[in-house]
Design a protein around this motif. Structure first.
Motif, PDB file in Angstrom:
ATOM      1  N   ASP A 111       0.808  -1.217   0.000  1.00 47.52           N
ATOM      2  CA  ASP A 111       0.000   0.000   0.000  1.00 47.52           C
ATOM      3  C   ASP A 111       0.841   1.267   0.000  1.00 47.52           C
ATOM      4  N   ALA A 112       2.117   1.141   0.334  1.00 43.53           N
ATOM      5  CA  ALA A 112       2.984   2.308   0.461  1.00 43.53           C
ATOM      6  C   ALA A 112       3.370   2.854  -0.907  1.00 43.53           C
ATOM      7  N   ALA A 113       3.662   4.138  -0.953  1.00 44.35           N
ATOM      8  CA  ALA A 113       4.075   4.779  -2.204  1.00 44.35           C
ATOM      9  C   ALA A 113       5.602   4.827  -2.301  1.00 44.35           C
ATOM     10  N   ASP A 114       6.103   4.650  -3.518  1.00 47.37           N
ATOM     11  CA  ASP A 114       7.532   4.836  -3.808  1.00 47.37           C
ATOM     12  C   ASP A 114       8.433   3.992  -2.909  1.00 47.37           C
ATOM     13  N   GLY A 115       8.021   2.775  -2.615  1.00 45.28           N
ATOM     14  CA  GLY A 115       8.875   1.870  -1.863  1.00 45.28           C
ATOM     15  C   GLY A 115       9.054   2.222  -0.405  1.00 45.28           C
ATOM     16  N   ALA A 116       8.195   3.078   0.147  1.00 46.79           N
ATOM     17  CA  ALA A 116       8.315   3.459   1.563  1.00 46.79           C
ATOM     18  C   ALA A 116       7.990   2.266   2.456  1.00 46.79           C
ATOM     19  N   THR A 117       8.585   2.262   3.645  1.00 45.81           N
ATOM     20  CA  THR A 117       8.327   1.205   4.613  1.00 45.81           C
ATOM     21  C   THR A 117       7.350   1.718   5.663  1.00 45.81           C
ATOM     22  N   PRO A 118       6.161   1.156   5.735  1.00 48.09           N
ATOM     23  CA  PRO A 118       5.184   1.651   6.717  1.00 48.09           C
ATOM     24  C   PRO A 118       5.607   1.307   8.140  1.00 48.09           C
ATOM     25  N   PRO A 119       5.341   2.177   9.093  1.00 49.15           N
ATOM     26  CA  PRO A 119       5.633   1.854  10.491  1.00 49.15           C
ATOM     27  C   PRO A 119       4.723   0.738  10.986  1.00 49.15           C
ATOM     28  N   ALA A 120       5.023   0.217  12.159  1.00 48.50           N
ATOM     29  CA  ALA A 120       4.242  -0.891  12.704  1.00 48.50           C
ATOM     30  C   ALA A 120       2.865  -0.435  13.173  1.00 48.50           C
ATOM     31  N   LEU A 121       1.929  -1.336  13.099  1.00 47.57           N
ATOM     32  CA  LEU A 121       0.600  -1.085  13.645  1.00 47.57           C
ATOM     33  C   LEU A 121       0.727  -0.844  15.148  1.00 47.57           C
ATOM     34  N   ARG A 122      -0.077   0.086  15.660  1.00 48.55           N
ATOM     35  CA  ARG A 122      -0.054   0.307  17.100  1.00 48.55           C
ATOM     36  C   ARG A 122      -1.438   0.678  17.608  1.00 48.55           C
ATOM     37  N   THR A 123      -1.616   0.515  18.903  1.00 50.39           N
ATOM     38  CA  THR A 123      -2.860   0.912  19.551  1.00 50.39           C
ATOM     39  C   THR A 123      -2.541   1.962  20.610  1.00 50.39           C
ATOM     40  N   ALA A 124      -3.561   2.744  20.962  1.00 49.29           N
ATOM     41  CA  ALA A 124      -3.372   3.786  21.977  1.00 49.29           C
ATOM     42  C   ALA A 124      -4.712   4.067  22.627  1.00 49.29           C
ATOM     43  N   CYS A 125      -4.675   4.502  23.872  1.00 49.33           N
ATOM     44  CA  CYS A 125      -5.893   4.875  24.573  1.00 49.33           C
ATOM     45  C   CYS A 125      -5.824   6.378  24.845  1.00 49.33           C
ATOM     46  N   ALA A 126      -6.705   7.120  24.207  1.00 48.06           N
ATOM     47  CA  ALA A 126      -6.722   8.582  24.353  1.00 48.06           C
ATOM     48  C   ALA A 126      -7.708   8.973  25.444  1.00 48.06           C
ATOM     49  N   ARG A 127      -7.218   9.755  26.409  1.00 49.75           N
ATOM     50  CA  ARG A 127      -8.121  10.341  27.404  1.00 49.75           C
ATOM     51  C   ARG A 127      -8.295  11.808  27.033  1.00 49.75           C
ATOM     52  N   VAL A 128      -9.493  12.173  26.663  1.00 50.56           N
ATOM     53  CA  VAL A 128      -9.760  13.505  26.127  1.00 50.56           C
ATOM     54  C   VAL A 128     -11.020  14.083  26.771  1.00 50.56           C
ATOM     55  N   PRO A 129     -11.257  15.386  26.615  1.00 52.95           N
ATOM     56  CA  PRO A 129     -12.491  15.982  27.143  1.00 52.95           C
ATOM     57  C   PRO A 129     -13.734  15.293  26.584  1.00 52.95           C
ATOM     58  N   GLU A 130     -14.818  15.359  27.304  1.00 46.87           N
ATOM     59  CA  GLU A 130     -16.034  14.644  26.937  1.00 46.87           C
ATOM     60  C   GLU A 130     -16.614  15.057  25.586  1.00 46.87           C
ATOM     61  N   ASP A 131     -16.347  16.295  25.150  1.00 41.11           N
ATOM     62  CA  ASP A 131     -16.887  16.756  23.865  1.00 41.11           C
ATOM     63  C   ASP A 131     -15.883  16.647  22.726  1.00 41.11           C
ATOM     64  N   ALA A 132     -14.776  15.959  22.943  1.00 41.45           N
ATOM     65  CA  ALA A 132     -13.731  15.865  21.916  1.00 41.45           C
ATOM     66  C   ALA A 132     -14.181  15.015  20.732  1.00 41.45           C
ATOM     67  N   SER A 133     -13.694  15.364  19.555  1.00 42.85           N
ATOM     68  CA  SER A 133     -13.982  14.596  18.350  1.00 42.85           C
ATOM     69  C   SER A 133     -12.974  13.453  18.211  1.00 42.85           C
ATOM     70  N   SER A 134     -13.229  12.574  17.271  1.00 44.32           N
ATOM     71  CA  SER A 134     -12.279  11.494  16.989  1.00 44.32           C
ATOM     72  C   SER A 134     -10.944  12.044  16.508  1.00 44.32           C
ATOM     73  N   ALA A 135     -11.003  13.122  15.728  1.00 42.13           N
ATOM     74  CA  ALA A 135      -9.769  13.745  15.242  1.00 42.13           C
ATOM     75  C   ALA A 135      -8.945  14.287  16.408  1.00 42.13           C
ATOM     76  N   GLU A 136      -9.618  14.859  17.403  1.00 35.93           N
ATOM     77  CA  GLU A 136      -8.904  15.389  18.564  1.00 35.93           C
ATOM     78  C   GLU A 136      -8.332  14.255  19.414  1.00 35.93           C
ATOM     79  N   ALA A 137      -9.066  13.163  19.516  1.00 37.82           N
ATOM     80  CA  ALA A 137      -8.542  12.001  20.240  1.00 37.82           C
ATOM     81  C   ALA A 137      -7.299  11.465  19.539  1.00 37.82           C
ATOM     82  N   LEU A 138      -7.343  11.385  18.225  1.00 36.30           N
ATOM     83  CA  LEU A 138      -6.191  10.914  17.457  1.00 36.30           C
ATOM     84  C   LEU A 138      -4.997  11.846  17.641  1.00 36.30           C
ATOM     85  N   ALA A 139      -5.246  13.145  17.580  1.00 37.06           N
ATOM     86  CA  ALA A 139      -4.158  14.119  17.714  1.00 37.06           C
ATOM     87  C   ALA A 139      -3.486  14.031  19.077  1.00 37.06           C
TER      88      ALA A 139
END
Length: 229
Positions: A111-139
């Motif tokens: 799936d990578a472009a121009d022979g790039a090596t993708p980083p490893a899959l990872r998981t994370a638990c975001a603790r964010v304000p109650e009104d946060a969006s998914s984008a804010e949790a990701l950030a």
């Protein structure tokens, strides 16, 4: 003579069908982008809104997968189960905040472009304000993020280093970067555009070719009838 006329007509129809089918194969294309997913006990579902619009509840699981796909029907899912209890096991609940489990899957080398090596899959638990969006949790757990001019999510944790929703031909070669709009796939934040080749029908050039084949066939049938007369 009638048999000859029928044979000519059949050849004309067959030629037209093959031309149209060939055009669909030649135009087969996808887009290289981060798709957005929502997890549940039954697995992953392709999100119907972008991460900036979704405001997940405490206990939600969100997935991001970098891959090449044409639309939601063939999009690759994150390669990790949406297990909130496991991902957020070491992140206790707090008042005034919510926890969102995230699966960030940069995909495979194919799936990578121009022979790039993708980083490893990872998981994370975001603790964010109650009104946060998914984008804010990701950030909160995967900076730096990179967005395109149309708010398309282009990179997570700096991957990929360049490109944003670029069109990829059926043979895997990248074409020009394609701007995004709201047509499909919608879960990237904004979708890949209608202005790009959608692969849904024959091009004008192919239609002209089909018309030419039909005209030649009609001429052949007319000539056969004149000879018969």
């Amino acid at each position: 003579m009638r048999r000859a006329i029928r044979s000519t007509a059949l050849l004309v129809v067959l030629g037209a069908v093959l031309a149209v089918l060939g055009s669909g194969t030649a135009q087969a294309a996808g887009y290289r982008y981060w798709s957005f997913w929502e997890g549940s006990g039954s697995g992953w579902a392709y999100a119907t809104q972008g991460p900036s619009l979704v405001r997940p509840a405490d206990g939600a699981v969100q997935g991001f997968r970098f891959a090449v796909s044409a639309d939601s029907q063939d999009a690759a899912k994150p390669r990790h189960s949406p297990d909130f209890a496991k991902i957020c096991a070491s992140t206790p609940a707090e008042g005034g905040a919510k926890r969102v489990a995230l699966v960030i899957d940069p995909g495979t080398a194919a799936d990578a472009a121009d022979g790039a090596t993708p980083p490893a899959l990872r998981t994370a638990c975001a603790r964010v304000p109650e009104d946060a969006s998914s984008a804010e949790a990701l950030a909160s757990v995967a900076k730096p993020l990179r967005y395109g001019s149309d708010a398309l999510l282009c990179a997570i944790s700096g991957y990929p280093a360049s490109g944003c929703g670029e069109q990829v031909a059926g043979n895997g070669d990248s074409g020009q970067e394609t701007p995004a709009d709201a047509s499909a796939p919608a879960s990237a934040g904004v979708a890949v555009g209608d202005d790009a080749t959608d692969g849904g029908g024959p091009s004008a050039g192919v239609l002209v070719g089909v018309a030419a084949v039909l005209l030649l066939g009609i001429a052949a049938v007319a000539q056969a009838r004149r000879r018969r007369g």
